[in-house]
Every structure is written in structure tokens, then in C-alpha cells.
Scaffold this active site. Structure first.
Site, PDB file in Angstrom:
ATOM      1  N   SER A  39      -1.459  -1.731   6.268  1.00 22.46           N
ATOM      2  CA  SER A  39      -2.490  -2.544   6.695  1.00 22.46           C
ATOM      3  C   SER A  39      -2.264  -3.558   6.259  1.00 22.46           C
ATOM      4  O   SER A  39      -2.670  -4.446   7.847  1.00 22.46           O
ATOM      5  CB  SER A  39      -3.949  -2.768   5.595  1.00 22.46           C
ATOM      6  N   ALA A  40      -1.967  -4.511   5.497  1.00 23.73           N
ATOM      7  CA  ALA A  40      -0.880  -5.554   5.949  1.00 23.73           C
ATOM      8  C   ALA A  40      -0.344  -6.119   6.915  1.00 23.73           C
ATOM      9  O   ALA A  40      -0.170  -6.909   7.534  1.00 23.73           O
ATOM     10  CB  ALA A  40      -0.093  -6.888   4.378  1.00 23.73           C
ATOM     11  N   ASP A  48       0.207  -9.039   0.206  1.00 25.97           N
ATOM     12  CA  ASP A  48       0.141  -8.466   0.842  1.00 25.97           C
ATOM     13  C   ASP A  48       0.406  -8.786   2.924  1.00 25.97           C
ATOM     14  O   ASP A  48       1.881  -8.651   2.886  1.00 25.97           O
ATOM     15  CB  ASP A  48      -0.105  -7.463   1.243  1.00 25.97           C
ATOM     16  N   PRO A 102       3.608   6.487   5.447  1.00 21.78           N
ATOM     17  CA  PRO A 102       2.433   6.697   4.882  1.00 21.78           C
ATOM     18  C   PRO A 102       1.505   5.565   5.394  1.00 21.78           C
ATOM     19  O   PRO A 102       1.740   4.573   4.180  1.00 21.78           O
ATOM     20  CB  PRO A 102       2.088   7.618   3.431  1.00 21.78           C
ATOM     21  N   VAL A 103       0.138   6.008   6.311  1.00 16.64           N
ATOM     22  CA  VAL A 103      -1.020   5.264   5.657  1.00 16.64           C
ATOM     23  C   VAL A 103      -2.153   5.467   3.950  1.00 16.64           C
ATOM     24  O   VAL A 103      -2.390   6.574   3.828  1.00 16.64           O
ATOM     25  CB  VAL A 103      -1.841   5.060   6.918  1.00 16.64           C
ATOM     26  N   GLY A 104      -2.058   3.945   3.844  1.00 14.72           N
ATOM     27  CA  GLY A 104      -2.988   4.593   2.278  1.00 14.72           C
ATOM     28  C   GLY A 104      -2.449   4.401   1.020  1.00 14.72           C
ATOM     29  O   GLY A 104      -2.817   5.002   0.268  1.00 14.72           O
ATOM     30  N   ALA A 105      -1.130   4.819   0.941  1.00 13.21           N
ATOM     31  CA  ALA A 105      -0.652   4.770  -0.167  1.00 13.21           C
ATOM     32  C   ALA A 105       0.160   3.739  -1.380  1.00 13.21           C
ATOM     33  O   ALA A 105       0.718   4.097  -1.537  1.00 13.21           O
ATOM     34  CB  ALA A 105       1.097   5.761   0.393  1.00 13.21           C
ATOM     35  N   LEU A 143       1.387   0.995   0.042  1.00 16.39           N
ATOM     36  CA  LEU A 143       2.963   0.421   0.905  1.00 16.39           C
ATOM     37  C   LEU A 143       2.685  -0.805   1.285  1.00 16.39           C
ATOM     38  O   LEU A 143       3.414  -0.879   2.407  1.00 16.39           O
ATOM     39  CB  LEU A 143       4.009   1.727   1.372  1.00 16.39           C
ATOM     40  N   GLY A 144       1.722  -1.366   1.951  1.00 18.14           N
ATOM     41  CA  GLY A 144       1.202  -2.542   2.287  1.00 18.14           C
ATOM     42  C   GLY A 144       1.097  -2.334   3.661  1.00 18.14           C
ATOM     43  O   GLY A 144       1.646  -3.061   4.786  1.00 18.14           O
TER      44      GLY A 144
HETATM   45  C1  MEV Z   1      -2.381  -4.101  -3.487  1.00 19.52           C
HETATM   46  O1  MEV Z   1      -2.008  -4.522  -3.374  1.00 19.52           O
HETATM   47  C2  MEV Z   1      -2.314  -5.454  -4.587  1.00 19.52           C
HETATM   48  C3  MEV Z   1      -3.527  -6.273  -5.248  1.00 19.52           C
HETATM   49  O2  MEV Z   1      -3.517  -7.262  -5.844  1.00 19.52           O
HETATM   50  C4  MEV Z   1      -4.797  -6.850  -4.662  1.00 19.52           C
HETATM   51  C5  MEV Z   1      -4.283  -7.693  -4.547  1.00 19.52           C
HETATM   52  O3  MEV Z   1      -3.750  -8.657  -4.550  1.00 19.52           O
HETATM   53  O4  MEV Z   1      -5.585  -7.892  -2.987  1.00 19.52           O
HETATM   54  C6  MEV Z   1      -4.245  -4.861  -6.778  1.00 19.52           C
END
Ligand code: MEV
Length: 352
Positions: free
Chosen positions: A117-118, A160, A109-112, A114-115
Site C-alpha cells: 500500500s505504501a 512504510d 502479493p497485496v495485503g501480505a 510487504l508494504g
Molecule cells: C505496519 O507495516 C507497521 C505498523 O507499525 C503500523 C505503522 O507503522 O503504521 C504496525
């Protein structure tokens, strides 16, 4: 050249938020992936097709006889902006622009948290470059992926984008543009469960909120950040010794510190405490917080019970194995994303 790239999702085991302030964090890839297929277009246009970007959450509001149904499909648009920005960043780095058809598909799922977007950023940078006949090293892909995240989110650490590029287990620390990545050899599987509760805030909002607090009360919040760094050190030793009891304890400690930074929520805390009282050795939020995922380290014999209890309080739960391979670039005939038939791996060292 038709190119097929995939990159894994990730979970942060220890050190989220503190990593933004130069503390180390421990992060690992998971066995769910984002897939990007790229095919050059002769007309110079860039087209993006999103398939199955699973978005969690439906809200139904009943008010004065009126029913409103909202879904989290709004999250699809930010996901598309990572693709668009990745094309921009990659073409400016390569100094050339070509038309391409991009098809993106996600097993997560997007936005959960779990990375995704990366994974989208990294896979798109690689897909765009290779479809234009260019090769990039993993270092270049990770760096450009980080640039994409910074451009879209405003603030982002390289955590990420590094883990989805390299995969495995990693200790990461950075200062300015200097990134130190240490691959950790974790011998055995960890009995890990993930549960998702609807997100109330975006990553950028949570990072900005912590920044405001650290800036305003450096003696208080700054010290919490430093303590998280110390927890990461102890957690690394427990991880390498496969000492599950101590690892669980460090997860609990890390969660308490994240809660005191203000990034946990009532629902996340409920899942964390329920997991612990039903047989987890440790549980914490993972990622930016404000909703999102909880990660629990279960006693191996209690996995079923812990999963059922977490499932009762969350939108969904997931079992995952950790440490899967990082970005993977292949060339070949197009197929259906996750069900891609084997193609030629471009770099043998990436595909073992
Ligand atoms: C987000 O997955 C992790 C944070 O540490 C932000 C980041 O590292 O860019 C909250």
C-alpha cells in the site's frame, strides 16, 4: 508526459507498532516492486487499471453439501483506494488537476504486509505529479505518500512510505509531523526468508487494538512499547557489526514482545517456532501482524531446510535480498510494467 514509476516493498526488521508511539524502528526495502505507469488524458478523466495485483489466499467452505469459494480479491479494492487517494492528495498539493490513465502492476502479493500500500501510494503520487509536468523531491513524495496512508487507514506511521521512497536500510523515528530518518550502512547480505500466512485482520485494526490496550493499561503495555525501543537499539548494533547470532536473538525478543502486545496469531507463532527449530537464528512476525509475514534469519547453510519447513506451514515462502533502491521515476515509451525497456531517468541521483 508518459511516466513510469516503481517503488519497492519493505520488511520491518525491528520495532513495528512501537514506532507509532515514538520509538525507533529498523526497516528495509526488498527486491520486489510495485510499478505505476501514467499517461496524461486530454479529457480530464482519471482511469485506473490494475494488472496482476497478486492477492494471496483462497478459502473453500463445505457446508451441508454446499461449496463456497472466497478469494482475497476483496483486497484489490483497498489497493485501488490508495491510488485514488494518491491522485487526490497529489493534485491538491500541486494545486492543479489533470486527466491521467494509471496502470498499476505488482511483483508482490497485496495485503501480505510487504508494504504494497505504501509502494502504491508513493509511486502513484510521483507518477501523477510527473505526468503533469511537475517535479517532486523525495521528501515531498514521502510526505505525500504518508498523507495518503493516513487518509486511507486512519492511523499510519511514516515508516512504510519513508522506506519505499528512500530504499536501503533505515532507522526511523517520528513525533507528530517530525520524522527522523537515518540511513544504515549494512555491508553484507543477510540470509533472510519470508513466509506468508493468510491475514485475519487488517493493519488499521491491529494498530487500533494496540492503541486501546496502551491507553487502558499504560503501565503494562506502555512498558512493552519502551522495551521494543531498547531492543531496536541493540539490534542496530548487531546489524552494523554483522553479528548474526545477536541479531537473531533480538528478533526472537522482539517477536515475544509483539506477541505480548497481542498482534501475533497461532499460525504466525507456529511458523516462527518451526523456523527457529529447523535452523533459523531468529524469527519474528513482520508488519502489523494478525497474520501476514514471518521473517527468519537463517544460518546460511540451513536456508534450504528452514525454507522447506516454513513453506510447509505457510501459504508461500520467498527469498529476498534487502536494501534495494527506493522510488524510481523514469520517462519514456510505455512497455509492460516489470519488463520496461530502459528509459530516461529523471534524476540521476535516484537511478544509480
Ligand atoms: C505496519 O507495516 C507497521 C505498523 O507499525 C503500523 C505503522 O507503522 O503504521 C504496525
Amino acid at each position: 508526459m508518459r511516466v513510469y514509476v516503481s517503488a519497492p516493498g519493505k520488511v520491518t526488521l525491528f520495532g513495528e507498532h512501537a514506532v507509532v508511539y515514538g520509538q525507533p524502528a529498523i526497516v528495509t526495502s526488498i527486491d520486489r516492486r510495485v510499478h505505476v505507469f501514467a499517461e496524461p488524458r486530454s479529457d480530464g478523466a482519471v482511469t485506473i487499471e490494475a494488472r496482476d495485483l497478486r492477492t494471496p489466499g483462497v478459502r473453500v467452505t463445505y457446508r451441508e453439501g454446499e461449496v463456497t469459494v472466497e478469494t482475497d480479491y476483496g483486497l484489490v479494492l483497498p489497493a485501488i483506494s490508495y491510488l485514488h487517494k494518491a491522485v487526490e492528495v497529489a493534485s491538491s498539493y500541486l494545486g492543479s488537476r489533470h486527466g491521467v490513465k494509471l496502470v498499476v502492476q505488482s511483483e508482490m502479493p497485496v495485503g501480505a504486509g510487504l508494504g504494497t500500500s505504501a509502494a502504491v501510494a508513493v509511486a502513484t503520487v510521483a507518477a501523477y505529479a510527473y505526468s503533469g509536468g511537475y517535479e517532486l523531491s523525495k521528501d515531498e513524495i514521502a510526505r505525500l505518500g504518508w498523507e495518503v496512508e493516513k487518509k486511507v487507514q486512519g492511523i499510519a506511521s511514516p515508516m512504510d512510505t519513508s522506506i519505499v521512497t528512500y530504499g536501503g536500510f533505515m532507522r526511523i523515528r517520528y513525533s507528530g509531523e517530525e520524522v527522523e530518518r537515518v540511513s544504515l550502512r549494512v555491508g553484507a547480505e543477510l540470509p533472510i526468508l519470508l513466509a506468508y500466512v493468510e491475514r485475519e485482520f487488517r493493519t488499521g485494526d491491529m494498530v487500533r487494538m494496540v492503541r486501546e490496550r496502551v491507553t487502558r493499561y499504560p503501565q503494562l503495555y506502555g512498558r512493552i512499547i519502551e522495551l521494543v525501543g531498547e531492543v531496536v537499539g541493540a539490534a542496530e548494533r548487531a546489524l552494523l557489526n554483522h553479528d548474526l547470532e545477536e541479531l537473531g536473538l533480538m528478533m526472537n525478543l522482539n517477536h515475544g514482545l509483539l506477541d505480548s502486545l497481542g498482534v501475533s496469531t497461532r499460525r504466525l507463532n507456529e511458523v516462527v517456532y518451526a523456523a527457529r527449530s529447523s535452523g533459523a537464528l531468529g524469527a519474528k512476525l513482520t508488519g502489523a501482524g494478525g497474520g501476514g509475514c514471518v521473517i527468519a534469519l537463517s544460518r546460511p547453510e540451513k536456508m534450504g531446510v528452514v525454507e522447506a519447513v516454513m513453506g510447509f506451514l505457510s501459504e508461500f515462502t520467498m527469498r529476498t535480498s534487502l536494501g534495494s533502491e527506493g522510488v524510481r521515476v523514469e520517462v519514456g515509451e510505455k512497455t509492460g510494467g516489470a519488463a520496461l525497456t530502459r528509459t530516461t531517468c529523471l534524476r540521476s541521483s535516484w537511478c544509480t
